[in-house]
Design a protein around this motif. Structure first.
Motif, PDB file in Angstrom:
ATOM      1  N   GLU A   1      22.614  -2.759  -5.331  1.00  0.00           N
ATOM      2  CA  GLU A   1      21.419  -2.260  -6.044  1.00  0.00           C
ATOM      3  C   GLU A   1      20.551  -1.395  -5.134  1.00  0.00           C
ATOM      4  OE1 GLU A   1      20.424  -2.065  -9.263  1.00  0.00           O
ATOM      5  OE2 GLU A   1      22.490  -2.739  -9.503  1.00  0.00           O
ATOM      6  N   GLU A   2      20.453  -1.758  -3.854  1.00  0.00           N
ATOM      7  CA  GLU A   2      19.676  -0.946  -2.912  1.00  0.00           C
ATOM      8  C   GLU A   2      20.338   0.403  -2.659  1.00  0.00           C
ATOM      9  OE1 GLU A   2      17.605  -4.428  -0.172  1.00  0.00           O
ATOM     10  OE2 GLU A   2      19.686  -3.860   0.214  1.00  0.00           O
ATOM     11  N   ARG A   3      21.652   0.467  -2.790  1.00  0.00           N
ATOM     12  CA  ARG A   3      22.386   1.718  -2.560  1.00  0.00           C
ATOM     13  C   ARG A   3      22.510   2.581  -3.815  1.00  0.00           C
ATOM     14  NH1 ARG A   3      23.489   4.292   2.092  1.00  0.00           N
ATOM     15  NH2 ARG A   3      25.687   4.657   1.743  1.00  0.00           N
ATOM     16  N   ARG A   4      22.194   2.032  -4.985  1.00  0.00           N
ATOM     17  CA  ARG A   4      22.346   2.788  -6.231  1.00  0.00           C
ATOM     18  C   ARG A   4      21.576   4.124  -6.203  1.00  0.00           C
ATOM     19  NH1 ARG A   4      22.936  -0.746  -9.740  1.00  0.00           N
ATOM     20  NH2 ARG A   4      24.926  -0.139 -10.572  1.00  0.00           N
ATOM     21  N   PRO A   5      20.312   4.181  -5.772  1.00  0.00           N
ATOM     22  CA  PRO A   5      19.623   5.491  -5.754  1.00  0.00           C
ATOM     23  C   PRO A   5      20.342   6.521  -4.882  1.00  0.00           C
ATOM     24  CG  PRO A   5      18.043   3.701  -5.504  1.00  0.00           C
ATOM     25  CD  PRO A   5      19.413   3.086  -5.398  1.00  0.00           C
ATOM     26  N   TRP A   6      20.926   6.076  -3.777  1.00  0.00           N
ATOM     27  CA  TRP A   6      21.706   6.980  -2.921  1.00  0.00           C
ATOM     28  C   TRP A   6      22.881   7.552  -3.715  1.00  0.00           C
ATOM     29  CZ3 TRP A   6      26.829   5.769  -1.771  1.00  0.00           C
ATOM     30  CH2 TRP A   6      27.478   6.639  -0.900  1.00  0.00           C
ATOM     31  N   LEU A   7      23.634   6.684  -4.389  1.00  0.00           N
ATOM     32  CA  LEU A   7      24.774   7.145  -5.166  1.00  0.00           C
ATOM     33  C   LEU A   7      24.328   8.119  -6.256  1.00  0.00           C
ATOM     34  CD1 LEU A   7      27.906   5.326  -6.224  1.00  0.00           C
ATOM     35  CD2 LEU A   7      26.581   6.425  -8.007  1.00  0.00           C
ATOM     36  N   LEU A   8      23.281   7.771  -6.972  1.00  0.00           N
ATOM     37  CA  LEU A   8      22.823   8.614  -8.090  1.00  0.00           C
ATOM     38  C   LEU A   8      22.227   9.941  -7.621  1.00  0.00           C
ATOM     39  CD1 LEU A   8      21.272   5.875 -10.402  1.00  0.00           C
ATOM     40  CD2 LEU A   8      23.538   6.966 -10.573  1.00  0.00           C
TER      41      LEU A   8
END
Length: 172
Positions: A44-51
Motif C-alpha cells: 500500500e505504501e508503494r502503490r502511489p509510486w506504481l501509479l
C-alpha cells in the motif's frame, strides 16, 4: 541448466505486480546500499509510486517476466528528475533485478525496452545515480551510452557508514 534459455517478456508494470515489485525492492532496502531507503515498504505504501508510472508518457515502469513462471525478474523506471518545471524533459532512470536473476541480461532487456518506449517522448536527458561501488551497474549504464558526470561523496548514510553516488547522464 534451462534457466539460461528462459523466455523473458518485458511489459508495462501493472497494479497486480505491486506485491512482487514491493518484495523485490524491499530486498534492496534490507540488504544493500543500492537504494538509500532504510525501512521496508508495504505494498500500500508503494502503490502511489506504481501509479505515478502510467503505460505511456515519459514516466514509465516496465517489468521483465519469466514467461513460464510469470515471476518478475526485474523492473526499470523513468521518473521525474526534479520537481521544478524546467526539469520536465529530464528523467531519472532506475533498474532493479531480482537477486536470483542477476547476470542473465535482464537489466539490458529492461533498458532496451525503456529507451525504445521513450524514443517518441519529449525527453532530452536521462540521469542515473549509482551508489558506489557497483561496477555491474556502471557497465550496464555505459553500454547504453550513459557517461559519468560526477560523484557525490559520502552523500548517503546507511548501515552505519557513508556511501558515494556516481551520477551518469545520457542524451536522448
Amino acid at each position: 541448466m534451462s534457466s539460461e534459455r528462459t523466455e523473458v517478456q518485458v511489459r508495462p508494470g501493472v497494479e497486480s505486480d505491486l506485491l512482487a515489485l514491493t518484495d523485490l525492492y524491499n530486498h534492496y532496502v534490507r540488504e544493500t546500499p543500492i537504494t538509500f531507503d532504510t525501512a521496508v515498504f508495504t505494498p500500500e505504501e508503494r502503490r502511489p509510486w506504481l501509479l505515478s508510472h502510467p503505460e505511456d508518457g515519459p514516466y514509465r515502469l516496465m517489468v521483465a517476466v519469466d514467461t513460464d513462471s510469470q515471476e518478475i525478474l526485474g523492473y526499470v523506471t523513468s521518473s521525474p528528475y526534479r520537481a521544478k518545471p524546467a526539469y520536465v524533459t529530464s528523467v531519472e532512470t532506475t533498474v532493479y533485478v531480482a537477486p536470483q536473476a542477476g547476470r542473465r541480461g535482464i537489466g539490458t532487456l529492461l533498458y532496451k525496452a525503456l529507451f525504445e518506449a521513450l524514443a517518441d517522448e519529449d525527453v532530452h536527458r536521462a540521469y542515473a545515480g549509482i551508489a558506489q561501488p557497483n561496477e555491474a551497474s556502471a557497465r550496464l549504464h555505459e553500454r547504453f551510452g550513459f557517461r559519468h558526470v560526477g560523484t557525490y561523496r559520502e552523500v548517503g548514510r546507511k548501515f552505519g557508514r557513508y556511501w558515494d553516488v556516481a551520477w551518469y547522464e545520457k542524451e536522448l
